[in-house]
Design a protein around this motif. Structure first.
Motif, PDB file in Angstrom:
ATOM      1  N   ALA A 147       0.842  -1.212   0.000  1.00  0.00           N
ATOM      2  CA  ALA A 147       0.000   0.000   0.000  1.00  0.00           C
ATOM      3  C   ALA A 147       0.870   1.252   0.000  1.00  0.00           C
ATOM      4  CB  ALA A 147      -0.933  -0.012   1.212  1.00  0.00           C
ATOM      5  N   LEU A 148       1.954   1.220   0.757  1.00  0.00           N
ATOM      6  CA  LEU A 148       2.887   2.353   0.766  1.00  0.00           C
ATOM      7  C   LEU A 148       3.577   2.507  -0.590  1.00  0.00           C
ATOM      8  CD1 LEU A 148       4.489   1.915   4.297  1.00  0.00           C
ATOM      9  CD2 LEU A 148       2.803   3.637   3.584  1.00  0.00           C
ATOM     10  N   LEU A 149       3.957   1.396  -1.200  1.00  0.00           N
ATOM     11  CA  LEU A 149       4.566   1.436  -2.527  1.00  0.00           C
ATOM     12  C   LEU A 149       3.594   2.013  -3.550  1.00  0.00           C
ATOM     13  CD1 LEU A 149       6.860   0.724  -4.514  1.00  0.00           C
ATOM     14  CD2 LEU A 149       5.843  -1.567  -4.691  1.00  0.00           C
ATOM     15  N   HIS A 150       2.342   1.584  -3.488  1.00  0.00           N
ATOM     16  CA  HIS A 150       1.306   2.091  -4.395  1.00  0.00           C
ATOM     17  C   HIS A 150       1.170   3.603  -4.233  1.00  0.00           C
ATOM     18  CE1 HIS A 150      -2.705   2.549  -6.198  1.00  0.00           C
ATOM     19  NE2 HIS A 150      -2.494   1.383  -6.779  1.00  0.00           N
ATOM     20  N   ALA A 151       1.125   4.053  -2.993  1.00  0.00           N
ATOM     21  CA  ALA A 151       1.006   5.491  -2.726  1.00  0.00           C
ATOM     22  C   ALA A 151       2.246   6.240  -3.232  1.00  0.00           C
ATOM     23  CB  ALA A 151       0.822   5.729  -1.228  1.00  0.00           C
ATOM     24  N   LEU A 152       3.426   5.657  -3.054  1.00  0.00           N
ATOM     25  CA  LEU A 152       4.659   6.294  -3.515  1.00  0.00           C
ATOM     26  C   LEU A 152       4.683   6.434  -5.039  1.00  0.00           C
ATOM     27  CD1 LEU A 152       7.524   7.426  -3.008  1.00  0.00           C
ATOM     28  CD2 LEU A 152       8.348   5.043  -3.140  1.00  0.00           C
ATOM     29  N   VAL A 153       4.306   5.367  -5.738  1.00  0.00           N
ATOM     30  CA  VAL A 153       4.278   5.429  -7.204  1.00  0.00           C
ATOM     31  C   VAL A 153       3.305   6.510  -7.655  1.00  0.00           C
ATOM     32  CG1 VAL A 153       3.617   4.175  -9.310  1.00  0.00           C
ATOM     33  CG2 VAL A 153       5.027   3.048  -7.571  1.00  0.00           C
ATOM     34  N   LEU A 154       2.133   6.559  -7.057  1.00  0.00           N
ATOM     35  CA  LEU A 154       1.140   7.565  -7.452  1.00  0.00           C
ATOM     36  C   LEU A 154       1.620   8.971  -7.101  1.00  0.00           C
ATOM     37  CD1 LEU A 154      -1.529   7.671  -8.895  1.00  0.00           C
ATOM     38  CD2 LEU A 154      -2.679   7.523  -6.707  1.00  0.00           C
ATOM     39  N   TYR A 155       2.284   9.117  -5.979  1.00  0.00           N
ATOM     40  CA  TYR A 155       2.842  10.413  -5.583  1.00  0.00           C
ATOM     41  C   TYR A 155       3.889  10.879  -6.604  1.00  0.00           C
ATOM     42  CZ  TYR A 155       5.929  13.685  -3.166  1.00  0.00           C
ATOM     43  OH  TYR A 155       6.718  14.760  -2.857  1.00  0.00           O
TER      44      TYR A 155
ATOM     45  N   LEU B  10      -3.944   7.344 -14.997  1.00  0.00           N
ATOM     46  CA  LEU B  10      -2.928   6.486 -15.601  1.00  0.00           C
ATOM     47  C   LEU B  10      -1.914   6.066 -14.538  1.00  0.00           C
ATOM     48  CD1 LEU B  10      -1.879   5.126 -18.103  1.00  0.00           C
ATOM     49  CD2 LEU B  10      -0.677   7.238 -18.703  1.00  0.00           C
ATOM     50  N   GLY B  11      -1.580   6.978 -13.646  1.00  0.00           N
ATOM     51  CA  GLY B  11      -0.677   6.650 -12.542  1.00  0.00           C
ATOM     52  C   GLY B  11      -1.243   5.558 -11.658  1.00  0.00           C
ATOM     53  N   PHE B  12      -2.546   5.605 -11.423  1.00  0.00           N
ATOM     54  CA  PHE B  12      -3.195   4.561 -10.629  1.00  0.00           C
ATOM     55  C   PHE B  12      -3.025   3.207 -11.310  1.00  0.00           C
ATOM     56  CE2 PHE B  12      -6.725   1.855  -9.426  1.00  0.00           C
ATOM     57  CZ  PHE B  12      -6.705   1.944  -8.050  1.00  0.00           C
ATOM     58  N   LEU B  13      -3.197   3.172 -12.626  1.00  0.00           N
ATOM     59  CA  LEU B  13      -3.024   1.915 -13.359  1.00  0.00           C
ATOM     60  C   LEU B  13      -1.576   1.425 -13.281  1.00  0.00           C
ATOM     61  CD1 LEU B  13      -5.204   2.516 -16.524  1.00  0.00           C
ATOM     62  CD2 LEU B  13      -5.686   0.980 -14.615  1.00  0.00           C
ATOM     63  N   VAL B  14      -0.630   2.335 -13.436  1.00  0.00           N
ATOM     64  CA  VAL B  14       0.787   1.965 -13.338  1.00  0.00           C
ATOM     65  C   VAL B  14       1.082   1.430 -11.937  1.00  0.00           C
ATOM     66  CG1 VAL B  14       3.148   2.878 -13.336  1.00  0.00           C
ATOM     67  CG2 VAL B  14       1.556   3.543 -15.152  1.00  0.00           C
ATOM     68  N   ALA B  15       0.637   2.153 -10.919  1.00  0.00           N
ATOM     69  CA  ALA B  15       0.877   1.732  -9.534  1.00  0.00           C
ATOM     70  C   ALA B  15       0.228   0.376  -9.261  1.00  0.00           C
ATOM     71  CB  ALA B  15       0.346   2.784  -8.566  1.00  0.00           C
ATOM     72  N   THR B  16      -0.945   0.150  -9.814  1.00  0.00           N
ATOM     73  CA  THR B  16      -1.635  -1.123  -9.612  1.00  0.00           C
ATOM     74  C   THR B  16      -0.882  -2.261 -10.296  1.00  0.00           C
ATOM     75  OG1 THR B  16      -3.747  -0.008  -9.342  1.00  0.00           O
ATOM     76  CG2 THR B  16      -3.820  -2.346  -9.938  1.00  0.00           C
ATOM     77  N   CYS B  17      -0.339  -2.020 -11.475  1.00  0.00           N
ATOM     78  CA  CYS B  17       0.465  -3.049 -12.148  1.00  0.00           C
ATOM     79  C   CYS B  17       1.708  -3.384 -11.332  1.00  0.00           C
ATOM     80  CB  CYS B  17       0.852  -2.587 -13.557  1.00  0.00           C
ATOM     81  SG  CYS B  17      -0.531  -2.576 -14.706  1.00  0.00           S
ATOM     82  N   VAL B  18       2.364  -2.371 -10.798  1.00  0.00           N
ATOM     83  CA  VAL B  18       3.528  -2.598  -9.930  1.00  0.00           C
ATOM     84  C   VAL B  18       3.096  -3.394  -8.703  1.00  0.00           C
ATOM     85  CG1 VAL B  18       5.217  -1.449  -8.428  1.00  0.00           C
ATOM     86  CG2 VAL B  18       4.788  -0.574 -10.736  1.00  0.00           C
TER      87      VAL B  18
END
Length: 132
Positions: A89-97, A109-117
């Motif tokens: 969850a922290l990684l997802h938030a970091l990618v989106l940030y 699009l960032g949400f999709l990228v973060a979700t793939c990661v």
């Protein structure tokens, strides 16, 4: 032997996808019921409760359906699973940030990228650490 291992891995990936879809659907159904049927006034609180149900379903599905050849104690796997999801969850938030807040790119699009990661990291960590 290698072909068998590759087929087993492919089977786990498919089951992982199915489990994720079902856990996500359950998460959304509980969120919907909390807001529309049970009268929760806070979407955040409703989503928190729904996330707990979705994560529990994901754990059970991972333990008994996806990685069914794994061994280990239920409690130990549960603790590792929850810790993993907190980190993810922290990684997802970091990618989106980084994607949206720092780079200024579209959050959807960032949400999709973060979700793939998140999905890739989750599968690998579940396979190698939680349900080894």
């Amino acid at each position: 032997m290698r072909a068998l291992s590759e087929r087993m891995l492919a089977s786990e990936v498919v089951r992982y996808g199915i489990n994720g879809l079902l856990a996500t659907a359950l998460h959304f159904m509980v969120l919907y019921c909390a807001l529309e049927v049970w009268g929760f006034r806070s979407a955040g609180l409703a989503n928190g409760a729904a996330a707990c149900v979705g994560i529990a379903a994901s754990f059970l599905g991972s333990r008994y359906f996806v990685f069914r050849a794994s061994s280990g104690s239920f409690v130990g796997q549960g603790v590792r699973f929850v810790a993993l999801y907190a980190v993810i969850a922290l990684l997802h938030a970091l990618v989106l940030y980084l994607w949206s807040d720092r780079a200024g790119w579209d959050y959807r699009l960032g949400f999709l990228v973060a979700t793939c990661v998140q999905v890739a990291c989750s599968f690998l960590a579940n396979k190698l650490v939680v349900f080894k």
